[in-house]
Scaffold this motif. Structure first.
Motif, PDB file in Angstrom:
ATOM      1  N   PHE A  81       6.649 -10.241  -4.080  1.00 52.68           N
ATOM      2  CA  PHE A  81       5.939 -10.294  -2.798  1.00 52.68           C
ATOM      3  C   PHE A  81       4.476  -9.872  -2.955  1.00 52.68           C
ATOM      4  O   PHE A  81       3.593 -10.383  -2.264  1.00 52.68           O
ATOM      5  CB  PHE A  81       6.645  -9.410  -1.763  1.00 52.68           C
ATOM      6  N   ARG A  82       4.207  -8.939  -3.867  1.00 55.25           N
ATOM      7  CA  ARG A  82       2.818  -8.494  -4.082  1.00 55.25           C
ATOM      8  C   ARG A  82       2.006  -9.626  -4.706  1.00 55.25           C
ATOM      9  O   ARG A  82       0.838  -9.851  -4.331  1.00 55.25           O
ATOM     10  CB  ARG A  82       2.807  -7.272  -4.999  1.00 55.25           C
ATOM     11  N   THR A 128       2.621 -12.888  -4.593  1.00 55.30           N
ATOM     12  CA  THR A 128       2.536 -14.108  -3.779  1.00 55.30           C
ATOM     13  C   THR A 128       1.888 -13.876  -2.423  1.00 55.30           C
ATOM     14  O   THR A 128       1.757 -14.813  -1.638  1.00 55.30           O
ATOM     15  CB  THR A 128       3.948 -14.691  -3.539  1.00 55.30           C
ATOM     16  N   GLN A 129       1.484 -12.657  -2.135  1.00 56.45           N
ATOM     17  CA  GLN A 129       0.883 -12.375  -0.836  1.00 56.45           C
ATOM     18  C   GLN A 129      -0.376 -13.226  -0.640  1.00 56.45           C
ATOM     19  O   GLN A 129      -1.322 -13.160  -1.409  1.00 56.45           O
ATOM     20  CB  GLN A 129       0.516 -10.889  -0.735  1.00 56.45           C
ATOM     21  N   GLY A 130      -0.305 -14.065   0.383  1.00 54.88           N
ATOM     22  CA  GLY A 130      -1.466 -14.912   0.678  1.00 54.88           C
ATOM     23  C   GLY A 130      -1.633 -16.065  -0.277  1.00 54.88           C
ATOM     24  O   GLY A 130      -2.648 -16.755  -0.269  1.00 54.88           O
ATOM     25  N   ARG A 156       4.162  -3.761   4.415  1.00 56.59           N
ATOM     26  CA  ARG A 156       4.113  -5.078   3.788  1.00 56.59           C
ATOM     27  C   ARG A 156       5.429  -5.306   3.035  1.00 56.59           C
ATOM     28  O   ARG A 156       6.125  -4.349   2.656  1.00 56.59           O
ATOM     29  CB  ARG A 156       2.912  -5.222   2.839  1.00 56.59           C
ATOM     30  N   PRO A 157       5.814  -6.560   2.776  1.00 54.46           N
ATOM     31  CA  PRO A 157       7.091  -6.806   2.110  1.00 54.46           C
ATOM     32  C   PRO A 157       7.252  -6.079   0.773  1.00 54.46           C
ATOM     33  O   PRO A 157       8.307  -5.512   0.487  1.00 54.46           O
ATOM     34  CB  PRO A 157       7.091  -8.326   1.932  1.00 54.46           C
ATOM     35  N   TYR A 158       6.175  -6.098  -0.042  1.00 54.91           N
ATOM     36  CA  TYR A 158       6.314  -5.452  -1.347  1.00 54.91           C
ATOM     37  C   TYR A 158       6.542  -3.953  -1.206  1.00 54.91           C
ATOM     38  O   TYR A 158       7.320  -3.357  -1.971  1.00 54.91           O
ATOM     39  CB  TYR A 158       5.094  -5.744  -2.227  1.00 54.91           C
TER      40      TYR A 158
END
Length: 479
Positions: A342-343, A345-347, A438-440
């Motif tokens: 998730f970190r 792929t963020q954005g 945040r997801p991560y």
């Protein structure tokens, strides 16, 4: 130590002279009958996965769920189960283990019947609440029944089958949801509890519970049925198990130590992030550009079943502590990888290419985004496998093993209440947590809880492999 305490730590049923373990086969039939309760429980949990999309797509005048109602349709089961845990704790000591299992079939069948006939959202939610109530009772009573009818050499195997039947029930709901509409799927949900009702009528009450009710002849008959022989079996005078639970008993190490362990195991099981991972399962497969994310859910269910079966087969050899620690380490690695996914792929940009679900993993991804999505898929499969080997079945197994007879109903009720309350809290608040951290961050927080679970296991959880229930009680009393 009081004389009553001494009595309770002696085996209620033991072969004189250390004779060999019993070899009766009907104990497996009785365990299967009881495990149909967890199968029904798993089906009720899995029911919402295929039913919610169908209900949300329905066009007027057909019954339809909006976003808020769909959220409650999935979550209200946990509230019903929390209430069922409290009710089950009361029933298991007063009505007995067998009758409690028979009674829990009623709200299962009634709940699915209400869903089948529902003409509005309130009836749908009412039916789900009833099935949740039954889930709570079954999740408490079935492990207790199975642990008390099993001899030590197979107690880990049979106790682990509780979680195995839960995940089989979930998988059954996923598979049936492919071909059945939500009403017919609810009709199918009536079958396992009805079968349990019929089969349990032919099974005996547990010998330990019968002895606490001064029913020695019935206990010996149950021994004969389950283990194949009652010759030479004897029991000590019944004492402490009749005094019931009082708050003052929490000062005794044989009571407060199992309480702390049982409640902590249930809390750590939910804080591991299992519900978050299952919630994101289809989304993760969609991110990986699979053509059929619903088939992906079935694959997740198959992984759960396979590795829970592995846990059941090795439980009485590897032991509870080793599997819990190994499971926790695997979950630390997988949730950390989730957070990294998730970190990274963020954005990030999306990609419209598709990967066939049945294509081999070695297929070259069309972009770095899809490649990272494979990291999420691998992490998810690893997490589910790790959870299924240890933290899925073992908290329920240990809950049924570690409490002395006279507090078992109350103590297991508190553990089940803790588990379902934490499940509801994590399910409802995870979205808010994702917004804040945040997801991560949310998945890395789950990794931290998994680390704490490993440390707690190594520091506090005793090994119960191969011990009688009375020997486990004696361990907590410090003898």
């Amino acid at each position: 130590m009081t004389p009553g305490d001494q009595e309770e730590t002696q085996p209620l049923l033991r072969p004189p002279g250390g004779s060999s373990a019993p070899r009766g086969r009907r104990v497996f039939l009785a365990a299967f009958a009881a495990a149909l309760g967890p199968l029904s429980f798993g089906f009720a949990l899995g029911y919402s996965s295929p039913a919610i999309p169908s209900l949300r797509r329905a066009a007027p005048p057909a019954l339809r769920l909006d976003d808020a109602a769909a959220s409650w349709f999935g979550a209200i089961v946990t509230l019903g189960a929390a209430a069922g845990g409290v009710l089950g704790g009361w029933l298991v000591d007063r009505a007995g283990r067998k009758l409690s299992l028979l009674l829990c079939a009623v709200p299962f069948v009634a709940g699915f019947t209400v869903i089948t006939a529902a003409q509005n959202v309130w009836l749908l939610l009412g039916g789900r609440l009833l099935t949740g109530l039954a889930c709570g009772i079954a999740s408490l009573v079935a492990p207790v029944y199975i642990s008390e009818i099993a001899y030590p050499e197979v107690r880990g195997l049979l106790g682990s089958c509780v979680q195995l039947m839960v995940v089989i029930g979930i998988l059954l709901a996923y598979l049936a949801g492919w071909v059945l509409k939500w009403r017919w799927l609810a009709v199918l949900g009536c079958v396992p509890p009805s079968f349990m009702l019929l089969l349990m009528c032919c099974m005996p009450e547990t010998p330990r519970f019968l002895l606490t009710q001064h029913k020695r002849q019935e206990a010996m008959a149950a021994m004969q049925f389950l283990w194949g022989s009652e010759q030479g079996w004897e029991e000590p005078p019944v004492g402490a198990e009749h005094q019931g639970f009082h708050l003052a008993q929490l000062r005794r190490p044989g009571v407060y130590k199992p309480f702390i362990i049982g409640i902590s195991l249930m809390a750590f099981q939910q804080l591991s992030g299992i519900n978050a991972v299952m919630f994101y399962a289809e989304t993760i497969f969609e991110e990986a550009k699979f053509k059929d994310s619903s088939l992906a859910s079935v694959i997740v269910g198959i992984i759960q079943v396979l590795f829970t079966a592995v846990a059941a087969l090795v439980m009485d050899r590897a032991g509870r502590r080793l599997l819990l620690a190994l499971s926790g380490v695997v979950m630390v690695v997988s949730t950390s990888a989730f957070g990294a996914y998730f970190r990274l792929t963020q954005g990030g940009p999306s990609n419209s290419s598709h990967v066939d679900l049945l294509a081999p993993v070695s297929v070259e991804p069309a972009s770095g985004s899809v490649g990272l999505a494979w990291l999420a898929v691998g992490s998810m499969c690893l997490f589910i496998a790790g959870f299924a080997v240890g933290w899925g079945p073992i908290p329920w197994l240990l809950m049924s093993e570690i409490f002395p007879l006279h507090v078992k109903g109350v103590a297991t009720g508190v553990c089940v209440l803790t588990n379902w309350f934490m499940a509801f809290l994590v399910t409802k608040e995870f979205s808010s947590l994702m917004e804040v951290l945040r997801p991560y961050g949310a998945f890395w927080l789950a990794a931290a809880f998994c680390i704490f679970s490993v440390l707690f296991t190594l520091a506090c959880v005793p090994e119960t492999k191969g011990k009688t229930l009375e020997q486990i009680t004696a361990h907590f009393e410090g003898r």
